[in-house]
Design an enzyme around this catalytic site. Structure first.
Site, PDB file in Angstrom:
ATOM      1  N   ASP A  17       0.853  -1.186   0.000  1.00  6.89           N
ATOM      2  CA  ASP A  17       0.000   0.000   0.000  1.00  6.89           C
ATOM      3  C   ASP A  17       0.894   1.243   0.000  1.00  6.89           C
ATOM      4  OD1 ASP A  17      -3.200   0.560   0.925  1.00  6.89           O
ATOM      5  OD2 ASP A  17      -1.791   2.218   1.156  1.00  6.89           O
ATOM      6  N   ILE A  18       0.513   2.249  -0.758  1.00  7.69           N
ATOM      7  CA  ILE A  18       1.333   3.458  -0.902  1.00  7.69           C
ATOM      8  C   ILE A  18       1.361   4.273   0.400  1.00  7.69           C
ATOM      9  CG2 ILE A  18      -0.453   5.080  -1.712  1.00  7.69           C
ATOM     10  CD1 ILE A  18       1.583   5.854  -3.949  1.00  7.69           C
ATOM     11  N   ASN A  74     -12.896  -3.131   1.762  1.00  6.15           N
ATOM     12  CA  ASN A  74     -13.947  -2.117   1.837  1.00  6.15           C
ATOM     13  C   ASN A  74     -14.815  -2.225   0.591  1.00  6.15           C
ATOM     14  OD1 ASN A  74     -13.033  -0.937   4.281  1.00  6.15           O
ATOM     15  ND2 ASN A  74     -11.367   0.030   3.149  1.00  6.15           N
ATOM     16  N   GLU A 130     -12.432   3.421  -1.575  1.00  4.78           N
ATOM     17  CA  GLU A 130     -11.935   4.579  -2.340  1.00  4.78           C
ATOM     18  C   GLU A 130     -11.542   4.197  -3.764  1.00  4.78           C
ATOM     19  OE1 GLU A 130      -8.907   6.366   0.089  1.00  4.78           O
ATOM     20  OE2 GLU A 130     -10.403   7.169   1.487  1.00  4.78           O
ATOM     21  N   VAL A 131     -10.960   3.028  -3.931  1.00  5.53           N
ATOM     22  CA  VAL A 131     -10.528   2.615  -5.273  1.00  5.53           C
ATOM     23  C   VAL A 131     -11.491   1.531  -5.777  1.00  5.53           C
ATOM     24  CG1 VAL A 131      -8.666   1.627  -6.650  1.00  5.53           C
ATOM     25  CG2 VAL A 131      -8.118   3.135  -4.719  1.00  5.53           C
ATOM     26  N   HIS A 148      -9.864  -4.936  -3.853  1.00  7.71           N
ATOM     27  CA  HIS A 148      -8.561  -5.136  -3.229  1.00  7.71           C
ATOM     28  C   HIS A 148      -8.778  -5.655  -1.820  1.00  7.71           C
ATOM     29  CE1 HIS A 148      -9.873  -0.960  -2.883  1.00  7.71           C
ATOM     30  NE2 HIS A 148      -9.293  -0.900  -1.694  1.00  7.71           N
ATOM     31  N   HIS A 164      -6.971  -5.816   1.716  1.00  5.11           N
ATOM     32  CA  HIS A 164      -5.887  -5.291   2.543  1.00  5.11           C
ATOM     33  C   HIS A 164      -5.386  -6.408   3.452  1.00  5.11           C
ATOM     34  CE1 HIS A 164      -6.774  -0.848   2.033  1.00  5.11           C
ATOM     35  NE2 HIS A 164      -7.978  -1.331   1.750  1.00  5.11           N
TER      36      HIS A 164
HETATM   37  P1  AMP Z   1      -9.911   1.595   0.089  1.00  2.92           P
HETATM   38  O1  AMP Z   1     -10.446   1.705  -1.328  1.00  2.92           O
HETATM   39  O2  AMP Z   1     -10.524   2.601   1.011  1.00  2.92           O
HETATM   40  O3  AMP Z   1     -10.016   0.203   0.639  1.00  2.92           O
HETATM   41  O4  AMP Z   1      -8.357   1.933   0.083  1.00  2.92           O
HETATM   42  C1  AMP Z   1      -7.577   2.152  -1.049  1.00  2.92           C
HETATM   43  C2  AMP Z   1      -6.138   1.929  -0.647  1.00  2.92           C
HETATM   44  O5  AMP Z   1      -5.356   2.052  -1.805  1.00  2.92           O
HETATM   45  C3  AMP Z   1      -5.602   2.927   0.377  1.00  2.92           C
HETATM   46  O6  AMP Z   1      -5.066   2.210   1.484  1.00  2.92           O
HETATM   47  C4  AMP Z   1      -4.507   3.672  -0.407  1.00  2.92           C
HETATM   48  O7  AMP Z   1      -3.409   4.053   0.392  1.00  2.92           O
HETATM   49  C5  AMP Z   1      -4.147   2.655  -1.465  1.00  2.92           C
HETATM   50  N1  AMP Z   1      -3.566   3.213  -2.682  1.00  2.92           N
HETATM   51  C6  AMP Z   1      -4.036   4.238  -3.429  1.00  2.92           C
HETATM   52  N2  AMP Z   1      -3.243   4.470  -4.490  1.00  2.92           N
HETATM   53  C7  AMP Z   1      -2.247   3.551  -4.430  1.00  2.92           C
HETATM   54  C8  AMP Z   1      -1.107   3.263  -5.242  1.00  2.92           C
HETATM   55  N3  AMP Z   1      -0.824   3.971  -6.342  1.00  2.92           N
HETATM   56  N4  AMP Z   1      -0.301   2.250  -4.872  1.00  2.92           N
HETATM   57  C9  AMP Z   1      -0.561   1.529  -3.749  1.00  2.92           C
HETATM   58  N5  AMP Z   1      -1.617   1.741  -2.950  1.00  2.92           N
HETATM   59  C10 AMP Z   1      -2.459   2.744  -3.279  1.00  2.92           C
END
Ligand code: AMP
Length: 120
Positions: A33-34, A91, A99-100, A104, A106
């Site tokens: 994770d970034i 999530n 958010e994305v 994914h 975690h």
């Molecule tokens: P969520 O969608 O809330 O479960 O979390 C999205 C996760 O993606 C967060 O923990 C971010 O820190 C992570 N994230 C966003 N962009 C990147 C990236 N370019 N590389 C790695 N992790 C990312």
């Protein structure tokens, strides 16, 4: 929800932006994770275009599902957190604060993680 192929994980899968890769196979990719929230914080994603766990669990093949589940366990063992314990989390949608919009998982570990969820 239609899949948005401009999401950041789709760009990582196409090699348009970099990631710190941990592992990869035919069906999935794992990377750090970034913005890690724990000492170990790895994300495991399917290579297929699935918006969320909801989409994936309904529409992915058995091979894709098995690969993702096995990859999560493998990463935890390789990261040295299988014995001490860890947490997996995905999530989903608005209430899940996703958010994305690409599924994914975690993997959090390397430290004591406290209670499962913050009181609202
Ligand atoms: P969520 O969608 O809330 O479960 O979390 C999205 C996760 O993606 C967060 O923990 C971010 O820190 C992570 N994230 C966003 N962009 C990147 C990236 N370019 N590389 C790695 N992790 C990312």
């Amino acid at each position: 929800m239609a899949y948005d192929d401009q999401n950041v994980f789709a760009k990582i899968l196409r090699g348009e932006i970099p990631c710190k890769k941990v592992d990869e196979d035919e069906h999935c990719l794992a990377f750090h994770d970034i913005a890690p929230q724990t000492r170990v914080h790895v994300l495991v994603i399917p290579k297929g275009a699935y918006t969320s766990y909801d989409d994936f669990s309904a529409n992915a093949s058995d091979a894709e599902i098995a690969a993702l589940i096995r990859m999560v366990g493998k990463i935890a063992r390789e990261q040295g957190i299988a014995e001490s314990g860890y947490r997996i989390l995905s999530n989903i949608g608005q209430d899940g604060h996703q958010e994305v919009p690409h599924l994914h998982i975690h993997i959090f570990g390397g430290q004591h993680l406290g209670r499962m969820i913050k009181p609202a």
